[in-house]
Design an enzyme around this catalytic site. Structure first.
Site, PDB file in Angstrom:
ATOM      1  N   LEU A 112     -17.642   9.303  -1.873  1.00  0.00           N
ATOM      2  CA  LEU A 112     -17.733   9.974  -0.874  1.00  0.00           C
ATOM      3  C   LEU A 112     -16.534   8.866   0.576  1.00  0.00           C
ATOM      4  CD1 LEU A 112     -21.319   8.634  -0.584  1.00  0.00           C
ATOM      5  CD2 LEU A 112     -20.535  10.592   0.122  1.00  0.00           C
ATOM      6  N   ILE A 147       1.907   1.990  -3.509  1.00  0.00           N
ATOM      7  CA  ILE A 147       0.593   2.248  -4.466  1.00  0.00           C
ATOM      8  C   ILE A 147       0.043   3.267  -4.018  1.00  0.00           C
ATOM      9  CG2 ILE A 147      -1.769   2.368  -4.850  1.00  0.00           C
ATOM     10  CD1 ILE A 147      -0.975  -0.570  -4.126  1.00  0.00           C
ATOM     11  N   THR A 198       3.740  -6.084   2.264  1.00  0.00           N
ATOM     12  CA  THR A 198       3.529  -7.439   3.354  1.00  0.00           C
ATOM     13  C   THR A 198       1.647  -7.688   3.392  1.00  0.00           C
ATOM     14  OG1 THR A 198       5.377  -6.079   3.879  1.00  0.00           O
ATOM     15  CG2 THR A 198       4.181  -8.193   5.874  1.00  0.00           C
ATOM     16  N   GLU A 213       2.459   6.008  -2.671  1.00  0.00           N
ATOM     17  CA  GLU A 213       3.343   7.351  -3.806  1.00  0.00           C
ATOM     18  C   GLU A 213       3.359   7.378  -5.146  1.00  0.00           C
ATOM     19  OE1 GLU A 213       8.138   7.653  -3.094  1.00  0.00           O
ATOM     20  OE2 GLU A 213       7.496   5.966  -1.766  1.00  0.00           O
ATOM     21  N   ASP A 218       0.891  -0.935   0.590  1.00  0.00           N
ATOM     22  CA  ASP A 218       0.194   0.078   0.152  1.00  0.00           C
ATOM     23  C   ASP A 218       0.871   1.312   0.029  1.00  0.00           C
ATOM     24  OD1 ASP A 218      -2.326  -1.938   0.009  1.00  0.00           O
ATOM     25  OD2 ASP A 218      -2.749  -1.578   2.372  1.00  0.00           O
ATOM     26  N   GLY A 219       2.011   1.345   0.356  1.00  0.00           N
ATOM     27  CA  GLY A 219       3.465   2.151   0.522  1.00  0.00           C
ATOM     28  C   GLY A 219       3.308   2.687  -0.814  1.00  0.00           C
ATOM     29  N   GLU A 252       1.425   5.402   5.021  1.00  0.00           N
ATOM     30  CA  GLU A 252       2.904   6.466   5.159  1.00  0.00           C
ATOM     31  C   GLU A 252       2.276   7.489   6.857  1.00  0.00           C
ATOM     32  OE1 GLU A 252       5.669   5.884   3.607  1.00  0.00           O
ATOM     33  OE2 GLU A 252       4.601   4.323   2.737  1.00  0.00           O
TER      34      GLU A 252
HETATM   35  N1  LIG Z   1      14.489  -0.520  -1.565  1.00  0.00           N
HETATM   36  C1  LIG Z   1      14.136  -0.745  -0.252  1.00  0.00           C
HETATM   37  N2  LIG Z   1      14.435  -1.240   0.662  1.00  0.00           N
HETATM   38  C2  LIG Z   1      12.942  -0.906   2.247  1.00  0.00           C
HETATM   39  N3  LIG Z   1      11.964   0.143   2.097  1.00  0.00           N
HETATM   40  C3  LIG Z   1      11.797   0.526   0.657  1.00  0.00           C
HETATM   41  C4  LIG Z   1      12.752   0.749  -0.661  1.00  0.00           C
HETATM   42  N4  LIG Z   1      12.417   0.993  -1.806  1.00  0.00           N
HETATM   43  C5  LIG Z   1      11.031   1.692  -0.638  1.00  0.00           C
HETATM   44  N5  LIG Z   1      11.222   1.676   0.382  1.00  0.00           N
HETATM   45  C6  LIG Z   1      10.385   1.809   1.385  1.00  0.00           C
HETATM   46  O1  LIG Z   1       8.872   1.205   1.397  1.00  0.00           O
HETATM   47  C7  LIG Z   1       7.459   1.566   2.160  1.00  0.00           C
HETATM   48  C8  LIG Z   1       6.429   0.717   1.088  1.00  0.00           C
HETATM   49  O2  LIG Z   1       5.999  -0.133   1.608  1.00  0.00           O
HETATM   50  P1  LIG Z   1       4.711  -1.258   1.300  1.00  0.00           P
HETATM   51  O3  LIG Z   1       3.990  -0.066   1.541  1.00  0.00           O
HETATM   52  O4  LIG Z   1       4.796  -0.550  -0.771  1.00  0.00           O
HETATM   53  O5  LIG Z   1       5.642  -2.204   1.851  1.00  0.00           O
HETATM   54  P2  LIG Z   1       4.616  -3.244   2.592  1.00  0.00           P
HETATM   55  O6  LIG Z   1       4.802  -2.344   3.810  1.00  0.00           O
HETATM   56  O7  LIG Z   1       5.683  -3.960   2.639  1.00  0.00           O
HETATM   57  O8  LIG Z   1       3.470  -3.384   2.648  1.00  0.00           O
HETATM   58  P3  LIG Z   1       1.880  -3.329   3.501  1.00  0.00           P
HETATM   59  O9  LIG Z   1       1.527  -1.601   2.761  1.00  0.00           O
HETATM   60  O10 LIG Z   1       0.736  -3.771   1.727  1.00  0.00           O
HETATM   61  O11 LIG Z   1       2.475  -3.989   3.734  1.00  0.00           O
HETATM   62  C9  LIG Z   1       7.397   3.184   1.379  1.00  0.00           C
HETATM   63  O12 LIG Z   1       7.814   3.920   2.764  1.00  0.00           O
HETATM   64  C10 LIG Z   1       9.172   3.508   1.018  1.00  0.00           C
HETATM   65  O13 LIG Z   1       9.866   4.261   1.413  1.00  0.00           O
HETATM   66 MG   LIG Z   2     -15.665   5.905  -1.740  1.00  0.00          MG
END
Ligand SMILES: Nc1ncnc2c1ncn2[C@@H]1O[C@H](COP(=O)(O)OP(=O)(O)OP(=O)(O)O)[C@@H](O)[C@H]1O
Ligand SMILES: [Mg+2]
Length: 301
Positions: free
Chosen positions: A220, A70, A95, A72, A67-68, A271
């Protein structure tokens, strides 16, 4: 190859060492699809790659991550001029992947990538926060003295996926109710809130359906406020069931205004953003997103 690329995949570096992804890309390239791949190292990289994709008139920008990632990419697309805005595709490599899971996007790389590249593009709403931040899925808010960067392993083990609700937002033991004022269309509430969920989409925190009725194309936002002093994790057992939780208040509106005398920490698609005053507005149809047929988050399927 890159010069005429029509699809840009931006992969979060966390999920980049992926043989299945390499194979899927090469198969689609063999079929004639023009695909560029970029890998992020840290926050900010995805936005820069979106600008590269815009400069090359890409048709689709694909978020390869959770989601993070997506968030960005959607944020960078929202800042681009409407005529140049490519469609958003989603390749779930995070994750929890709450947005992708609730949208019915396949978890397997092959079908997900095919959908992201060639699926039907549908208009979806974005939520803008204080004019400089956006979320596509959900904002979860709470009060506490500080943000922690990781979910303590002990809590993870004890609470399972529920701890992810707090991940990136607040340490479980520091979450405490605080005064706030929340307004929307035909809605005004003042009181002590323990946590606040505002959904364009439905679920956060690894499958917690905080806003089970939400649609991403209805103009909404859904609001859920958790009140009261109840101690965790008892509260979180009833988190997703407002009908059985006397401490949950629901509303819906195209905008919400939240103010508090103390800092609120909002988690926008994972975020963090903190402040005392938040104005959240839906931007109807701000993005076009490649979604599967029958996507449960769309009113027009
Ligand atoms: N190479 C990297 N290694 C570690 N973190 C990274 C890297 N590139 C970007 N990020 C950071 O990862 C974060 C986004 O992670 P993302 O939400 O995509 O994955 P997740 O947290 O594993 O998944 P979810 O939110 O679905 O649980 C952002 O804050 C970004 O700054
Ligand atoms: Mg809506």
């Amino acid at each position: 190859m890159d010069k005429n690329a029509t699809s840009f995949i931006i992969v979060n570096g966390k999920g980049a060492g992926n043989d299945a992804l390499r194979a899927a890309v090469s198969k689609l390239r063999d079929e004639g699809h023009s695909i560029a791949v970029r890998v992020t190292w840290e926050r900010g990289d995805a936005g820069r790659y979106v600008n590269e994709a815009l400069a090359q008139d890409a048709q689709t920008v694909i978020a390869g991550g959770g989601d993070g990632t997506i968030n960005e990419i959607a944020t960078a697309l929202a800042l681009a001029s409407v005529e140049k805005r490519p469609a958003l595709g989603i390749l779930p490599l995070g994750t929890a992947n709450d947005f992708a899971a609730s949208a019915g996007i396949p978890q397997e790389i092959d079908p997900a990538l095919r959908l992201a590249i060639a699926g039907r593009a549908c208009p979806v709403d974005l939520a803008r926060v204080n004019d400089n931040a956006w979320f596509i899925n959900m904002a979860t808010g709470g009060f506490g003295p500080r943000i922690t960067s990781e979910t303590p392993e002990k809590l993870k083990a004890a609470l399972g996926s529920i701890s992810y609700f707090i991940h990136g937002m607040l340490r479980l033991d520091t979450l405490k109710p605080d005064r706030c004022d929340i307004r929307g269309e035909n809605f005004h509430w003042q009181g002590e809130a323990l946590a606040i969920g505002i959904g364009n989409g439905r679920q956060a925190g690894g499958g917690q359906a905080l806003c089970p009725q939400a649609l991403i194309d209805d103009g909404l936002l859904q609001l859920r406020i958790f009140t009261g002093e109840e101690l965790l994790p008892a509260l979180f057992n009833t988190l997703t069931r407002s009908d059985e939780n006397p401490n949950a208040i629901d509303s819906e509106s195209a905008w919400f205004e939240i103010t508090s005398p103390h800092d609120i920490i909002f988690n926008l698609d994972g975020e963090p953003l903190s402040g005392r005053k938040f104005r959240i507005d839906v931007e109807p149809g701000a993005l076009s997103c490649r979604l599967p047929p029958g996507c449960p988050l769309l009113s027009v399927r």
